[in-house]
Design a protein around this motif. Sequence first.
Motif, PDB file in Angstrom:
ATOM      1  N   SER A  33      -9.626 -38.717  37.693  1.00 36.02           N
ATOM      2  CA  SER A  33      -9.764 -39.200  36.461  1.00 36.02           C
ATOM      3  C   SER A  33      -9.105 -40.478  36.045  1.00 36.02           C
ATOM      4  N   HIS A  34      -7.877 -40.535  36.706  1.00 39.99           N
ATOM      5  CA  HIS A  34      -7.198 -41.479  36.358  1.00 39.99           C
ATOM      6  C   HIS A  34      -6.590 -42.285  37.500  1.00 39.99           C
ATOM      7  N   ARG A 196      -3.965 -35.688  42.832  1.00 38.37           N
ATOM      8  CA  ARG A 196      -4.656 -35.172  41.551  1.00 38.37           C
ATOM      9  C   ARG A 196      -3.669 -34.520  40.770  1.00 38.37           C
ATOM     10  N   ASP A 200      -6.288 -33.685  35.293  1.00 33.68           N
ATOM     11  CA  ASP A 200      -7.525 -34.345  35.884  1.00 33.68           C
ATOM     12  C   ASP A 200      -8.216 -33.337  36.470  1.00 33.68           C
TER      13      ASP A 200
END
Length: 303
Positions: A33-34, A196, A200
Motif C-alpha cells: 500500500s505504501h 509489508r 498495509d
Amino acid sequence: MEPTPEHLGDAFAAHLPLAVDPGQREVRVVTISHPQRSQAIPDLRDEAQPADGRRLVRTGTGETDNPPLGHIVVFRHGGTERPVVTRGGLHLRFRMPSVKTGMTEVGEGRGEELLAMQCEVDGNIVQFKCHPYKFDIAFGGPRFTYRPDLAILYRDGRIEIVEVKRTPDDLSTDDKVSLARVREFVRRCGWKFSIRYLEDIRGSKWREHNVANIFGRRAMALTHDESSRADAVRAKMHQVSWGDLSTLIAPHDRKHGNAVVERLVAGGLFIVDFDAPFDDRTILRPTSIAAPRALPGFEEIAA
C-alpha cells in the motif's frame, strides 16, 4: 560437519549450493500500500547482474558459481516436525492448519498471521509458506543469515519473499542495509521482495472481516451437485455476481447459497475483492485451471 550430497536431499541453491544446518530440523534445500516506505532501504541493484531463475540449482550438481551468491536452506515444519520459529519472544505465536499447503503453518506476530490467512483464501495465490527458508547471503558484504517471514507463489508464477513489520519505525539503520542486500539477493534469483507493514496487511475496514469470514468456510464440504454447478460456471471463465451464483447453486436456500459461495472463494475457484463489502452485486472472477506449481523446495505439496 560439512554436509554431503546424501544429506541434502532436495536442497536448493541460488547459484549457491543449499546447505543443511545439522543443528536444526532443516531439510533439502505484493502489493504494497505504501511502496515508498518499503523502498526506504538502500538500492543495491547491480544492473550487470540480471534476474535469472537458473541461479537456483540443486546442491551437489556442480552447476553453481564459484563462489556462489549464497545458500538457501528449506525448512520443513508443520505437523509433528518442530516449527522453525525461535525469535521474537515478545510476539504473538500462531499455528494455522492450512488446507492450501497441507501443513501446519507456524509464525509470530499479528501481521504475519493475518497475511497467512489472506494467502490461504486468495485465489491469486497458489501456494505460500510461513518461515520457509534460511538465506545464507555471501555477497555484497560480510556473510550473514536471513529468514523471511513468508514466501508466496502467485498464479502467474511470480514468487515473492516477504518481511513483515508492525511499522517502519521497527527498521533500524542496520536492518535497512541487511534488507537491501536480501532484496538484491532475491532479485538475482528471479524473485520479488517486499516489506509489508501491519496497516498495509489490514487494508481497508472491510478486509480483515471479509478474510475471516471466508477463512472460516475453507473446510466446508460441498455436495456433488453444488460442485458441478460451480464448475460449470467457472468453466465459462466469465465473471459472475455473488447473488447470481448463490441463486444458481441453492435457489431455495439463500443463506446456504451464500455459504457455498464463501467456500468456493476460500477454495480458490473464484477471486473477490476483499477490500469491499460483500453483497449480491459483488463480482466474482473465476480462476483458471492450471498445472500444479510449487515453491522451490516444497514440490511434494503440489504433487
